[in-house]
Design an enzyme around this catalytic site. Structure first.
Site, PDB file in Angstrom:
ATOM      1  N   GLN A 168      43.336  43.541  39.991  1.00 42.20           N
ATOM      2  CA  GLN A 168      42.678  44.751  40.476  1.00 42.20           C
ATOM      3  C   GLN A 168      43.127  45.058  41.894  1.00 42.20           C
ATOM      4  OE1 GLN A 168      38.484  43.730  40.335  1.00 42.20           O
ATOM      5  NE2 GLN A 168      38.562  42.670  42.301  1.00 42.20           N
TER       6      GLN A 168
ATOM      7  N   ASP B  99      46.567  36.418  37.802  1.00 43.68           N
ATOM      8  CA  ASP B  99      45.196  36.521  38.278  1.00 43.68           C
ATOM      9  C   ASP B  99      44.382  35.412  37.627  1.00 43.68           C
ATOM     10  OD1 ASP B  99      43.506  38.971  39.749  1.00 43.68           O
ATOM     11  OD2 ASP B  99      42.271  37.696  38.464  1.00 43.68           O
TER      12      ASP B  99
ATOM     13  N   TYR C 294      36.185  34.957  57.401  1.00 48.84           N
ATOM     14  CA  TYR C 294      37.299  35.747  56.872  1.00 48.84           C
ATOM     15  C   TYR C 294      38.368  35.970  57.936  1.00 48.84           C
ATOM     16  CZ  TYR C 294      39.760  39.724  54.764  1.00 48.84           C
ATOM     17  OH  TYR C 294      40.714  40.566  54.255  1.00 48.84           O
TER      18      TYR C 294
END
Length: 244
Positions: free
Chosen positions: A15, A36, A146
């Site tokens: 995606q 994936d 992150y």
């Protein structure tokens, strides 16, 4: 046909940016291995000419090495897999920290280690790593874990670039701003959804809009192609003016 004759591996191709890049590579003539961890998300790509899909957990070193053996020497590796944690240093847990570094950084260490030898045998190759503008280039609120991992990706990228610049290997990083993807939709939903949650992300984009996966994929095509043969070790910010 800017990638005609090239073999490319894309992680997190189910995606968002990964899927858009797999499609863009194929449109430019590449033979693409789209991978994936969620095989079902790869189903639409299996119908795209030039694309082969494979389930791959990038936190499984043996699976990565098995794919490298199956694919043989490749020309392009696009490391797109990652996860965005929300919170400050005081919110962070050891488990969240470990998971983020395993997925956002160690997976790239393992994929590069697996595919680089084949590139060296060919005497050429382009590695493109997904970093982020958030905290690695510009401070971003509530992105402690992150941002730390994505700063590490920049260091990883530059290290690989300088070690192999004389052997035909290029390694570059892409640092997007806020991009409209399913991942962003999930983060907006986590904040409660609706206009206020969306505005939390939109307010940092001077252009007044989110980027698109296709815009990031266009940059990935350039870095994968021979047009960027003089480009290595770079941090390519594509953030709609956020970091200006």
């Amino acid at each position: 046909m800017r990638l005609k004759g090239k073999t490319c591996v894309v992680t997190a191709a189910g995606q968002g940016i990964g899927a858009a890049t797999a499609r863009a590579f194929a449109r430019e003539g590449a033979s693409v291995w789209a991978t994936d961890v969620d095989a079902e998300k790869l189903r639409p790509l299996s119908e795209v000419n030039g694309v082969r899909t494979r389930k791959l957990d990038v936190m499984d070193k043996q699976a990565i090495n098995a794919l490298a053996r199956e694919s043989g020497a490749v020309d392009v590796l696009f490391n797109c897999a990652g996860f965005v944690h929300h919170g400050t240093v005081l919110d962070a847990t050891d488990d969240q920290w470990q998971f983020a570094f395993n997925l956002n950084v160690r997976s790239m260490f393992w994929t590069i280690q697996a595919f680089l030898p084949g590139m060296l045998e060919k005497g050429s190759g382009s590695i493109v790593n997904m970093s982020s503008a958030a905290s690695s280039v510009k401070g971003a609120a509530l992105r402690f874990i992150y941002g730390t991992t994505k700063a590490a990706v920049i260091g990883l990228t530059k290290s690989v670039a300088v070690d192999y610049v004389g052997k035909g290997i290029r390694c570059n990083a892409i640092c997007p701003g806020t991009v409209q993807t399913p991942s962003l939709d999930e983060r907006i939903a986590t904040l409660g959804g609706g206009a206020e949650a969306k505005q939390f992300f939109m307010q940092r984009q001077p252009t007044g809009r989110f980027g698109s996966s296709e815009e990031i994929a266009a940059l990935a095509v350039y870095l994968a192609s021979d047009e960027s043969a003089f480009t290595t070790g770079t941090v390519n910010v594509i953030d709609g003016g956020w970091s200006v």
